[in-house]
Design a protein around this motif. Structure first.
Motif, PDB file in Angstrom:
ATOM      1  N   PHE A  54      85.798 -23.674  64.201  1.00 28.68           N
ATOM      2  CA  PHE A  54      85.965 -25.123  64.048  1.00 28.68           C
ATOM      3  C   PHE A  54      85.303 -25.605  62.771  1.00 28.68           C
ATOM      4  N   HIS A  56      84.059 -28.759  60.751  1.00 30.37           N
ATOM      5  CA  HIS A  56      83.699 -30.165  60.925  1.00 30.37           C
ATOM      6  C   HIS A  56      84.063 -30.986  59.695  1.00 30.37           C
ATOM      7  N   VAL A  80      83.240 -28.957  70.643  1.00 28.65           N
ATOM      8  CA  VAL A  80      82.840 -27.576  70.914  1.00 28.65           C
ATOM      9  C   VAL A  80      82.885 -27.285  72.408  1.00 28.65           C
ATOM     10  N   VAL A  90      83.428 -20.206  70.166  1.00 30.01           N
ATOM     11  CA  VAL A  90      83.553 -21.122  69.028  1.00 30.01           C
ATOM     12  C   VAL A  90      82.584 -20.718  67.924  1.00 30.01           C
ATOM     13  N   MET A  92      81.230 -22.271  64.285  1.00 30.65           N
ATOM     14  CA  MET A  92      81.257 -23.482  63.459  1.00 30.65           C
ATOM     15  C   MET A  92      80.331 -23.325  62.251  1.00 30.65           C
ATOM     16  N   MET A 116      83.991 -20.233  57.004  1.00 29.44           N
ATOM     17  CA  MET A 116      84.565 -20.273  58.344  1.00 29.44           C
ATOM     18  C   MET A 116      84.896 -18.861  58.834  1.00 29.44           C
ATOM     19  N   GLY A 138      90.306 -27.515  62.181  1.00 28.96           N
ATOM     20  CA  GLY A 138      89.356 -28.377  61.493  1.00 28.96           C
ATOM     21  C   GLY A 138      89.931 -29.749  61.221  1.00 28.96           C
ATOM     22  N   GLY A 142      86.957 -30.224  57.187  1.00 28.70           N
ATOM     23  CA  GLY A 142      87.184 -29.031  57.990  1.00 28.70           C
ATOM     24  C   GLY A 142      88.648 -28.665  58.113  1.00 28.70           C
TER      25      GLY A 142
END
Length: 344
Positions: A54, A56, A80, A90, A92, A116, A138, A142
């Motif tokens: 993910f 951000h 999340v 996940v 991040m 990532m 994202g 992201g």
């Protein structure tokens, strides 16, 4: 992550803050970055937990702006937990320069995308029973990171199996900020963002002089406008209201060209995708103009990419509906056929 672990969201999954090796997309130098990794509670499926990396959105450009250092993950803990509740591990990334020493290259999508990919590696090194199959997801900054991760995944991480990427309101190409600054048409959201763009570029490149791009109330409140933590943050709303379009007029065409060229060098697309991508954006986005996203998609289609996209009428930057995007991710893990709208 004691703050997050003690929160109402943190009790629903296992979490760890990680510091790991990555690569600068802006030059290829080895880097050390930070992030957070999570796995659901319970028994993993056969083959291990599938992974969603993910990315951000904008949190700032200073080291304390890292989600992994925040009990609420800078406001995205719900995302999340939601992903974990659907059976995903996940990963991040904080992105280079956030949570670890160094300059954060704000809107450098390639760097964020590599961060990532390496966050997925860090996740698999931290927790057991994690699959090598993963998807990128994202929003905003992201969203561009997810797009770039898709571009580089095959070459950069052949040991990982990317099934697809979802880019929500992606900041794929923000070089248009310079044209709008020259024309005096920056929106309020864009005025706040261009402060971070200018400051990040000035920190990274000695040829970028802050005073070529700021004046008036922007120059007077610069440190306040670029803060993400500490006492200055409380002054940001008032300082933001004083900004005018003239505060960001480049001092010369040459100065405008220098900034535009730097942003264009970071813009997407840069190469063909490794896996299918789904893009969702709003027609009324006041931060990343819808036309910029439409044009980036067209350039990606010209590279032969497989893309599905949805421009949602009347939606802005933060209120797009991404329900179908989550279904799209589940379908990619299930191996279902994907629609390629580039062939329409």
């Amino acid at each position: 992550m004691p703050g997050f672990a003690a929160s109402s969201d943190g009790v629903h999954l296992q979490a760890a803050r990680v510091v790991y090796r990555s690569t600068s997309g802006d030059g290829g130098a080895p880097t050390v970055v930070s992030g957070a990794v999570f796995v659901p509670l319970g028994v993993p499926p056969s083959g291990g937990w599938p992974v969603v990396a993910f990315g951000h959105g904008t949190t700032g450009i200073d080291e304390p702006c890292a989600p992994s250092m925040s009990a609420s993950l800078m406001g995205v803990s719900g995302v999340v937990v939601g992903l974990a509740s659907k059976g995903f591990a996940v990963a991040m990334p904080d992105y280079e320069g956030l949570g670890s020493p160094g300059v954060h290259p704000y809107t450098d999508a390639r760097t964020a995308g590599l961060n990532m990919i390496d966050a997925v590696r860090a996740l698999r090194a931290t927790f057991k029973n994690v699959s090598n199959r993963w998807a990128a997801l994202g929003h905003s900054q992201g969203g561009a990171a997810a797009w770039a991760a898709d571009e580089w995944a095959r070459e950069y991480a052949p040991g990982l199996d990317l099934v697809g990427a979802v880019a929500l309101a992606p900041a794929a190409d923000v070089s248009g900020f310079v044209d709008k600054a020259q024309a005096g048409t920056l929106t309020q959201d864009q005025r706040l963002a261009i402060v971070l763009l200018i400051e990040s570029l000035a920190r990274r490149y000695p040829t970028i002089n802050r005073d070529d791009y700021r004046r008036g109330s922007a120059a007077r409140s610069w440190d306040v406008l670029s803060a993400c933590a500490g006492p200055l943050v409380d002054q940001r709303p008032a300082a933001a209201l004083e900004l005018t379009a003239k505060d960001f007029l480049p001092r010369s065409p040459a100065a405008a060209s220098r900034m535009r060229e730097r942003l264009q060098a970071w813009a997407l697309p840069q190469r063909p995708l490794s896996a299918p991508m789904y893009v969702v954006y709003g027609s009324a986005d006041a931060l990343v103009d819808a036309r910029w996203t439409t044009d980036a998609i067209a350039r990606a289609c010209a590279l032969g990419d497989t893309i599905t996209w949805e421009e949602q009428p009347g939606k802005g930057h933060g209120d797009i509906d991404f329900t179908q995007a989550l279904t799209w991710i589940v379908d990619r893990f299930a191996g279902k056929p994907v629609t390629n709208e580039c062939r329409r």
